[in-house]
Scaffold this motif. Structure first.
Motif, short mmCIF file in Angstrom:
data_model
loop_
_atom_site.label_atom_id
_atom_site.label_comp_id
_atom_site.label_asym_id
_atom_site.label_seq_id
_atom_site.Cartn_x
_atom_site.Cartn_y
_atom_site.Cartn_z
N UNK A 1 38.62 34.27 30.40
CA UNK A 1 38.21 35.42 30.70
C UNK A 1 38.19 35.22 32.60
N UNK A 2 38.66 35.62 33.32
CA UNK A 2 38.75 35.34 34.38
C UNK A 2 37.63 36.39 35.02
N UNK A 3 36.82 35.61 35.70
CA UNK A 3 35.26 36.50 35.95
C UNK A 3 35.37 37.03 37.80
N UNK A 4 36.48 35.91 38.62
CA UNK A 4 35.63 36.12 40.03
C UNK A 4 37.09 34.97 41.15
N UNK A 5 37.52 35.75 41.63
CA UNK A 5 38.52 35.62 42.77
C UNK A 5 38.27 35.35 44.13
N UNK A 6 38.34 34.20 44.74
CA UNK A 6 37.76 34.44 46.43
C UNK A 6 38.31 33.44 47.15
#
Length: 269
Positions: free
Chosen positions: A24-29
């Protein structure tokens, strides 16, 4: 559930598993080295064509659910969660910030690093800004609203997306300086910025003041000025200051003054 990469109109999908051990990927930066940082339910880490490098696992999360991420100006990684914020320094030091460290609410939904390197956090009870040691509430009038998103524009404004609308936070158009800010007078006659970027202010009866980068110094007749009433300030090609005062012209070289007075046959000086 996983991570998808769009290039040339086609998606490459990475499902949770050995190559992407985050569910459940919630954030990518993206960091300054153009590496992707990915956060999900089971942790966070760097992701590249060579695969995923875990950096923060379930043990460090301690039950937190990652909600957002941001890169700090110093290369640190800021991770918002259901229970405060985790920050990972470039040296690998992990720190935690919760309500005891100034956050208005433990649920952090948005993070933003502005152009000055300041970190802003959007929580379930408004916005807070990190002062280098702890968070301090901002936008007090929105302290009861839930912040969903944060973004800055090229003019330095901070845009705050809330459950009740959109707010813009910006610095005041004018900042007033005078005696209450430690200046020698409330009556400046002239202001000038030299080629080195230093700001000089000439006052009605209080001489000349250097005010730049936190440095403040006042020059008066006791330092060699012909008068404490300053009318104009200019700069020569060599970097000396020309200071027009009521009782003559002063050339400032370093910290010393050379004074020129015209012949006055009426003895007005």
């Amino acid at each position: 559930a996983g991570l998808s990469h769009l290039e040339n109109g086609r998606f490459t999908n990475y499902a949770p598993g050995p190559q992407l051990p985050v569910t459940s990927v919630r954030a990518v930066v993206e960091d300054r080295r153009h590496q992707l940082w990915v956060g999900g339910l089971s942790g966070a880490g760097r992701f590249s064509s060579g695969g995923f490098t875990p950096v923060i696992g379930e043990a460090q999360l301690a039950g937190r659910i990652i909600t957002c991420m941001a890169m700090g100006a110093d290369g640190s990684v800021w991770i918002g969660s259901s229970d405060g914020i985790l920050t990972l320094s470039p040296e690998g030091i992990l720190r935690s910030y919760r309500t005891a460290q100034g956050l208005p609410d433990p649920l952090v939904r948005a993070l933003w690093c502005d152009r000055n390197g300041l970190i802003w956090a959007g929580t379930n009870r408004g916005v807070a800004r990190f002062d280098g040691r702890r968070f301090r509430a901002a936008l007090a009038e929105t302290g009861s609203v839930s912040v969903r998103s944060l973004a800055g524009d090229r003019e330095g404004n901070l845009w705050v997306g809330e459950n009740s609308g959109l707010s813009r936070l910006r610095d005041d158009v004018f900042t007033v300086y005078g005696k209450s800010e430690g200046w020698p007078s409330d009556e400046p006659n002239t202001a000038f910025q030299d080629r080195a970027g230093r700001v000089w202010v000439g006052f009605h009866e209080s001489g000349l003041m250097l005010v730049s980068g936190g440095e403040r110094r006042v020059f008066t007749r006791r330092d060699g000025l012909p008068d404490n009433e300053i009318f104009s300030i200019r700069e020569t090609r060599s970097g000396d200051l020309l200071i027009g005062a009521r009782n003559g012209l002063a050339v400032m070289h370093g910290d010393s003054f050379r004074v020129y007075r015209p012949e006055d046959r009426l003895s007005r000086f």
